[in-house]
Design a protein around this motif. Structure first.
Motif, PDB file in Angstrom:
ATOM      1  N   PHE A   1     -15.201 -23.020 -21.644  1.00 15.24           N
ATOM      2  CA  PHE A   1     -15.542 -22.799 -23.055  1.00 15.24           C
ATOM      3  C   PHE A   1     -14.277 -22.794 -23.923  1.00 15.24           C
TER       4      PHE A   1
ATOM      5  N   GLU B   1     -12.846 -26.186 -24.433  1.00 12.64           N
ATOM      6  CA  GLU B   1     -13.626 -26.980 -25.396  1.00 12.64           C
ATOM      7  C   GLU B   1     -13.151 -26.682 -26.822  1.00 12.64           C
TER       8      GLU B   1
ATOM      9  N   ILE C   1      -4.392 -12.716 -25.627  1.00  8.23           N
ATOM     10  CA  ILE C   1      -5.156 -11.731 -26.415  1.00  8.23           C
ATOM     11  C   ILE C   1      -6.349 -11.202 -25.617  1.00  8.23           C
TER      12      ILE C   1
ATOM     13  N   HIS D   1     -18.317 -10.219 -25.603  1.00 11.22           N
ATOM     14  CA  HIS D   1     -17.785 -11.462 -26.161  1.00 11.22           C
ATOM     15  C   HIS D   1     -16.791 -12.110 -25.198  1.00 11.22           C
TER      16      HIS D   1
ATOM     17  N   THR E   1      -9.685 -11.615 -30.607  1.00 14.07           N
ATOM     18  CA  THR E   1     -10.084 -12.824 -29.880  1.00 14.07           C
ATOM     19  C   THR E   1     -11.035 -13.652 -30.740  1.00 14.07           C
ATOM     20  N   ALA E   2     -12.003 -12.968 -31.339  1.00 15.29           N
ATOM     21  CA  ALA E   2     -12.991 -13.664 -32.173  1.00 15.29           C
ATOM     22  C   ALA E   2     -12.331 -14.306 -33.385  1.00 15.29           C
TER      23      ALA E   2
ATOM     24  N   LEU F   1      -9.268 -15.344 -33.627  1.00 18.44           N
ATOM     25  CA  LEU F   1      -8.471 -16.501 -33.199  1.00 18.44           C
ATOM     26  C   LEU F   1      -9.360 -17.721 -32.923  1.00 18.44           C
ATOM     27  N   ILE F   2     -10.511 -17.485 -32.315  1.00 17.06           N
ATOM     28  CA  ILE F   2     -11.442 -18.586 -32.018  1.00 17.06           C
ATOM     29  C   ILE F   2     -11.928 -19.223 -33.330  1.00 17.06           C
TER      30      ILE F   2
ATOM     31  N   GLN G   1      -9.235 -21.162 -35.050  1.00 16.65           N
ATOM     32  CA  GLN G   1      -9.002 -22.447 -34.383  1.00 16.65           C
ATOM     33  C   GLN G   1     -10.082 -23.464 -34.790  1.00 16.65           C
ATOM     34  N   LEU G   2     -11.331 -23.007 -34.832  1.00 16.76           N
ATOM     35  CA  LEU G   2     -12.424 -23.905 -35.221  1.00 16.76           C
ATOM     36  C   LEU G   2     -12.245 -24.354 -36.672  1.00 16.76           C
TER      37      LEU G   2
ATOM     38  N   THR H   1     -21.677 -13.012 -34.880  1.00 16.08           N
ATOM     39  CA  THR H   1     -22.029 -11.808 -34.118  1.00 16.08           C
ATOM     40  C   THR H   1     -22.416 -12.145 -32.681  1.00 16.08           C
ATOM     41  N   SER H   2     -22.288 -11.164 -31.814  1.00 12.61           N
ATOM     42  CA  SER H   2     -22.735 -11.362 -30.425  1.00 12.61           C
ATOM     43  C   SER H   2     -24.205 -10.986 -30.285  1.00 12.61           C
ATOM     44  N   ASP H   3     -24.781 -10.514 -31.371  1.00 11.53           N
ATOM     45  CA  ASP H   3     -26.130  -9.971 -31.329  1.00 11.53           C
ATOM     46  C   ASP H   3     -27.116 -10.857 -32.100  1.00 11.53           C
TER      47      ASP H   3
ATOM     48  N   LYS I   1     -21.987 -15.481 -31.192  1.00  8.55           N
ATOM     49  CA  LYS I   1     -20.822 -15.642 -30.310  1.00  8.55           C
ATOM     50  C   LYS I   1     -21.264 -15.772 -28.851  1.00  8.55           C
ATOM     51  N   PRO I   2     -20.617 -16.530 -28.042  1.00  9.82           N
ATOM     52  CA  PRO I   2     -19.440 -17.333 -28.365  1.00  9.82           C
ATOM     53  C   PRO I   2     -19.851 -18.569 -29.183  1.00  9.82           C
ATOM     54  N   ILE I   3     -19.094 -18.852 -30.226  1.00  9.51           N
ATOM     55  CA  ILE I   3     -19.460 -19.940 -31.137  1.00  9.51           C
ATOM     56  C   ILE I   3     -18.929 -21.264 -30.579  1.00  9.51           C
ATOM     57  N   SER I   4     -19.848 -22.160 -30.299  1.00 10.77           N
ATOM     58  CA  SER I   4     -19.414 -23.447 -29.750  1.00 10.77           C
ATOM     59  C   SER I   4     -18.908 -24.337 -30.892  1.00 10.77           C
ATOM     60  N   LYS I   5     -18.120 -25.323 -30.506  1.00 14.80           N
ATOM     61  CA  LYS I   5     -17.576 -26.273 -31.486  1.00 14.80           C
ATOM     62  C   LYS I   5     -18.721 -26.992 -32.204  1.00 14.80           C
ATOM     63  N   GLU I   6     -19.708 -27.371 -31.414  1.00 10.68           N
ATOM     64  CA  GLU I   6     -20.853 -28.114 -31.950  1.00 10.68           C
ATOM     65  C   GLU I   6     -21.607 -27.291 -33.003  1.00 10.68           C
TER      66      GLU I   6
END
Lengths: 104, 236
Positions: free
Chosen positions: A8, A11, A26, A59, B14-15, B17-18, B21-22, B81-83, B102-107
């Motif tokens: 993941f 990707e 992190i 998460h 972490t969230a 940063l993801i 990045q997206l 959100t993870s929920d 979450k986790p959020i995919s690129k698509e």
């Protein structure tokens, strides 16, 4: 049986190796802190707080591509909010699996 | 192409940063700042203009929903959100344009950007959009989102943690507050006559002392609201 992996994260990262390195740093840092907090809250029977810790850890579980693990964490989070702890051993197994993976 | 300036709010590094990045991969989104606390983000918004907020719901002390309720100016919000369970509540807020689990995919993230491209950006367009949406609202009834035509509502009554929305066709018992629905209803059509009742004043049949008859319902009018109500009526 599923095992943690970086599919993941790769990707999202694409060819950005700096991002991949940073996100792993992190995750390691936050995972250690969050698990420690969870264990403290759980041992003190502060289940509502422990549920919030599970929510955050969840998460990371999903980021490491543990789909079933993430589902179990969700169920455990819900259980804890109701003061039920039957999934605790299952959750600890997931945490241990991630701990071993991140330590390598 | 309009570039949207955004901020990220999430207590989880972490969230953030993801999502960052997206966003970096999108030509349309520019990240101005990141916040681990919604309160710090509010301070930032007092002096900075942003078009879009990526907002986590589940945060300690001040949640994403608390944050939305403090907003004075309309900003587009994408909830992260993870929920999955908050989706219905999320779309009760006009500013929420998408809900990413979450986790959020690129698509999924890219789909969200595509969705943004179909939405108006300038404030003027936001106003038009509000006008366009003002004919109906969606309410959560038994885990279904049900569309209600606003002009068909003749009465809303508070019932504990619920409101009973009465329309010419049927009634809807919805877990919400009178304040929330009042904010969604046009003030040129609806009026809160009592702390437990909002009426569509074009549906008033008669007024007697401190009550109004709306369809077949006799509704109390509080003394403090009566003069305001009288002003709104087309009196001879």
């Amino acid at each position: 049986m599923e095992t943690p992996n970086l599919s993941f994260i790769k990707e999202i990262a694409g060819d950005d190796e700096i991002f991949q390195k940073r996100i792993l740093e992190i995750i390691k840092k936050e995972f250690t802190e969050e698990v420690s907090l969870f264990k403290t809250n759980f041992s003190l029977k502060k289940y509502e707080d422990a549920a919030n810790d599970v929510h955050k850890i969840k998460h990371k579980i999903s980021l490491l591509a543990l789909e079933q693990g993430s589902k179990k964490a969700s169920e455990f989070e819900k259980e804890l909010k109701e003061g039920i702890i039957t999934l605790h051993p299952t959750f600890l197994e997931i945490l241990n699996k991630i701990h071993v993976y991140l330590s390598n | 192409m309009h570039i949207m300036n955004c901020i990220l709010i999430d207590d989880d590094a972490t969230a953030r940063l993801i999502i960052h990045q997206l966003c970096k991969k999108s030509e349309r989104i520019n990240v101005l700042a990141e916040f681990s606390s919604a309160i710090d983000a509010i301070k930032y918004l007092n002096t900075n203009h942003v078009d879009l907020v990526y907002l986590d719901i589940h945060m300690p002390t001040f949640s994403g929903f608390d944050f939305i309720q403090t907003l004075k100016n309309p900003i587009k919000i994408i909830l992260t959100t993870s929920d999955k369970n908050h989706a219905l509540e999320a779309f009760e807020y006009k500013s929420v344009v998408d809900y990413l689990v979450k986790p959020i995919s690129k698509e999924r993230f890219n789909k969200s950007i595509e969705k943004l491209e179909t939405l108006p950006i300038e404030a003027a367009n936001n106003h038009l959009e509000t006008q366009k949406l003002a004919d109906y609202i969606y309410v959560n009834v038994d885990k279904r989102l049900v569309k209600i035509n606003i002009p068909s509502i003749y009465l809303v009554e508070a019932k504990g943690d619920y409101i009973n929305i009465k329309t010419h066709e049927t009634n809807y018992l919805v877990h919400s507050t009178l304040k929330k629905i009042q904010d969604k209803l046009p003030s040129n059509m609806f009026f809160k006559v009592h702390r437990s009742f909002i009426i569509n004043f074009s549906e008033i049949i008669d007024i007697e002392d401190n009550t109004v008859l709306v369809k077949q319902d006799v509704v109390p009018v509080s003394r403090s609201n009566k003069s305001e109500l009288m002003k709104k009526l087309n009196l001879l």
